[in-house]
Design a protein around this motif. Structure first.
Motif, PDB file in Angstrom:
ATOM      1  N   TYR A 178      30.178  -5.900 -35.366  1.00 37.46           N
ATOM      2  CA  TYR A 178      29.429  -7.189 -35.164  1.00 37.46           C
ATOM      3  C   TYR A 178      28.003  -6.740 -34.031  1.00 37.46           C
ATOM      4  O   TYR A 178      27.283  -7.657 -35.095  1.00 37.46           O
ATOM      5  CB  TYR A 178      30.693  -8.542 -34.810  1.00 37.46           C
ATOM      6  CG  TYR A 178      29.965  -9.617 -34.481  1.00 37.46           C
ATOM      7  CD1 TYR A 178      29.082 -10.567 -35.482  1.00 37.46           C
ATOM      8  CD2 TYR A 178      28.748 -10.001 -33.061  1.00 37.46           C
ATOM      9  CE1 TYR A 178      29.186 -11.288 -35.034  1.00 37.46           C
ATOM     10  CE2 TYR A 178      27.887 -11.093 -32.701  1.00 37.46           C
ATOM     11  CZ  TYR A 178      28.035 -12.245 -33.646  1.00 37.46           C
ATOM     12  OH  TYR A 178      27.494 -13.127 -33.952  1.00 37.46           O
ATOM     13  N   LEU A 179      28.437  -6.029 -33.632  1.00 38.30           N
ATOM     14  CA  LEU A 179      26.832  -6.029 -32.575  1.00 38.30           C
ATOM     15  C   LEU A 179      26.374  -5.090 -33.338  1.00 38.30           C
ATOM     16  O   LEU A 179      24.511  -5.520 -33.127  1.00 38.30           O
ATOM     17  CB  LEU A 179      27.670  -4.560 -31.882  1.00 38.30           C
ATOM     18  CG  LEU A 179      28.174  -5.893 -30.593  1.00 38.30           C
ATOM     19  CD1 LEU A 179      28.560  -4.912 -29.462  1.00 38.30           C
ATOM     20  CD2 LEU A 179      27.819  -6.802 -30.134  1.00 38.30           C
ATOM     21  N   VAL A 180      26.552  -4.214 -34.617  1.00 43.76           N
ATOM     22  CA  VAL A 180      26.058  -3.738 -35.658  1.00 43.76           C
ATOM     23  C   VAL A 180      25.554  -4.215 -36.987  1.00 43.76           C
ATOM     24  O   VAL A 180      23.661  -4.381 -36.348  1.00 43.76           O
ATOM     25  CB  VAL A 180      26.188  -2.251 -36.297  1.00 43.76           C
ATOM     26  CG1 VAL A 180      25.533  -1.443 -36.981  1.00 43.76           C
ATOM     27  CG2 VAL A 180      27.031  -1.099 -35.131  1.00 43.76           C
ATOM     28  N   SER A 181      25.657  -5.255 -37.296  1.00 47.96           N
ATOM     29  CA  SER A 181      25.142  -6.248 -37.713  1.00 47.96           C
ATOM     30  C   SER A 181      23.986  -7.264 -37.546  1.00 47.96           C
ATOM     31  O   SER A 181      23.478  -7.386 -37.986  1.00 47.96           O
ATOM     32  CB  SER A 181      26.646  -7.116 -39.217  1.00 47.96           C
ATOM     33  OG  SER A 181      26.661  -7.809 -38.183  1.00 47.96           O
ATOM     34  N   LYS A 223      16.651  -6.992 -37.925  1.00 47.08           N
ATOM     35  CA  LYS A 223      15.285  -5.799 -38.592  1.00 47.08           C
ATOM     36  C   LYS A 223      14.814  -7.097 -40.497  1.00 47.08           C
ATOM     37  O   LYS A 223      13.877  -6.869 -40.151  1.00 47.08           O
ATOM     38  CB  LYS A 223      15.825  -5.087 -39.228  1.00 47.08           C
ATOM     39  CG  LYS A 223      16.415  -3.543 -37.957  1.00 47.08           C
ATOM     40  CD  LYS A 223      16.739  -2.142 -38.259  1.00 47.08           C
ATOM     41  CE  LYS A 223      17.062  -1.531 -37.099  1.00 47.08           C
ATOM     42  NZ  LYS A 223      17.381  -0.677 -37.115  1.00 47.08           N
ATOM     43  N   VAL A 224      16.034  -7.145 -40.638  1.00 48.71           N
ATOM     44  CA  VAL A 224      15.813  -7.626 -42.159  1.00 48.71           C
ATOM     45  C   VAL A 224      15.301  -9.105 -41.842  1.00 48.71           C
ATOM     46  O   VAL A 224      14.443  -9.235 -43.250  1.00 48.71           O
ATOM     47  CB  VAL A 224      17.173  -7.974 -42.632  1.00 48.71           C
ATOM     48  CG1 VAL A 224      17.044  -9.493 -44.395  1.00 48.71           C
ATOM     49  CG2 VAL A 224      17.679  -7.126 -43.124  1.00 48.71           C
ATOM     50  N   GLU A 225      16.134  -9.664 -41.085  1.00 50.08           N
ATOM     51  CA  GLU A 225      14.827 -11.368 -40.616  1.00 50.08           C
ATOM     52  C   GLU A 225      13.659 -10.960 -40.276  1.00 50.08           C
ATOM     53  O   GLU A 225      12.492 -11.740 -40.839  1.00 50.08           O
ATOM     54  CB  GLU A 225      15.848 -12.149 -39.717  1.00 50.08           C
ATOM     55  CG  GLU A 225      16.890 -12.715 -40.548  1.00 50.08           C
ATOM     56  CD  GLU A 225      17.018 -13.278 -41.648  1.00 50.08           C
ATOM     57  OE1 GLU A 225      15.705 -14.456 -41.591  1.00 50.08           O
ATOM     58  OE2 GLU A 225      17.920 -13.890 -42.289  1.00 50.08           O
ATOM     59  N   MET A 226      13.758 -10.106 -39.000  1.00 49.86           N
ATOM     60  CA  MET A 226      11.708  -9.521 -38.969  1.00 49.86           C
ATOM     61  C   MET A 226      11.288  -8.986 -40.481  1.00 49.86           C
ATOM     62  O   MET A 226       9.919  -9.599 -40.880  1.00 49.86           O
ATOM     63  CB  MET A 226      11.276  -8.424 -38.587  1.00 49.86           C
ATOM     64  CG  MET A 226      10.340  -8.255 -37.194  1.00 49.86           C
ATOM     65  SD  MET A 226      10.681  -7.303 -36.123  1.00 49.86           S
ATOM     66  CE  MET A 226      11.342  -5.523 -36.763  1.00 49.86           C
ATOM     67  N   LEU A 227      11.922  -8.661 -41.147  1.00 53.76           N
ATOM     68  CA  LEU A 227      10.513  -8.508 -42.733  1.00 53.76           C
ATOM     69  C   LEU A 227      10.419  -9.770 -43.620  1.00 53.76           C
ATOM     70  O   LEU A 227       9.159  -9.928 -43.746  1.00 53.76           O
ATOM     71  CB  LEU A 227      11.355  -7.280 -43.364  1.00 53.76           C
ATOM     72  CG  LEU A 227      11.372  -6.115 -42.204  1.00 53.76           C
ATOM     73  CD1 LEU A 227      11.998  -4.729 -43.736  1.00 53.76           C
ATOM     74  CD2 LEU A 227       9.984  -4.956 -42.413  1.00 53.76           C
TER      75      LEU A 227
END
Length: 162
Positions: free
Chosen positions: A120-123, A129-133
């Motif tokens: 969960y922490l990794v996800s 990162k994806v949301e920032m893009l």
């Protein structure tokens, strides 16, 4: 409606989402976490060892267990609460303690258990990162709307933006 545990068992999909918990209390009374839930008996057990059930008496007509908000109400017996030494910490202003439980609480418990894992922490880190893009594409490159229709059009616009 199927709950989330079915999805995990059948499909292997785990919900990596945060679960909001609004059961915290500001006065010094016991929170819902102080009460343990007994799945077999469908009741809560208070810190003094007494049971909180959905119904204390039998009605002539069947009444629904679930209210319009999808909540189940568990109540302690007034007779148990009156003689309890923990009443000032449990329900000082009420005759007996009440606890609300969502019909989706099983799925919420599953999501809470998953939130304690390393995966969960990794996800969460990868999701940031994806949301920032996506935020960059929407704000800086002004891709707040897709102009081409369908999945192929969306794919083409994202490839051109990348």
């Amino acid at each position: 409606a199927r709950n989330l545990s079915w999805l995990v068992e059948e499909r292997g999909i785990e919900p990596h989402i945060p679960v909001f918990d609004k059961s915290a209390r500001r006065d010094d009374t016991f929170e819902r976490s102080a009460f343990s839930y007994d799945h077999d008996d469908d009741s809560y057990i208070c810190p003094a060892g007494k049971r909180l059930r959905q119904r204390q008496k039998v009605y002539r007509e069947d009444r629904p267990f679930v209210d319009e908000n999808g909540m189940l109400r568990y109540r302690a017996s007034k007779l148990d609460c009156d003689v309890c030494a923990l009443k000032p910490r449990c329900c000082p202003t009420q005759p007996a303690r009440k606890i609300l439980r969502s019909v989706h609480e099983g799925a919420r418990e599953l999501a809470r258990d998953i939130a304690t894992t390393d995966a969960y922490l990794v996800s969460r880190r990868q999701r940031k990162k994806v949301e920032m893009l996506f935020a960059h594409l929407k704000r800086i490159l002004r891709m707040d709307r897709l102009r081409l229709r369908g999945p192929n059009g969306a794919r083409d616009e994202f490839l051109l933006a990348a």
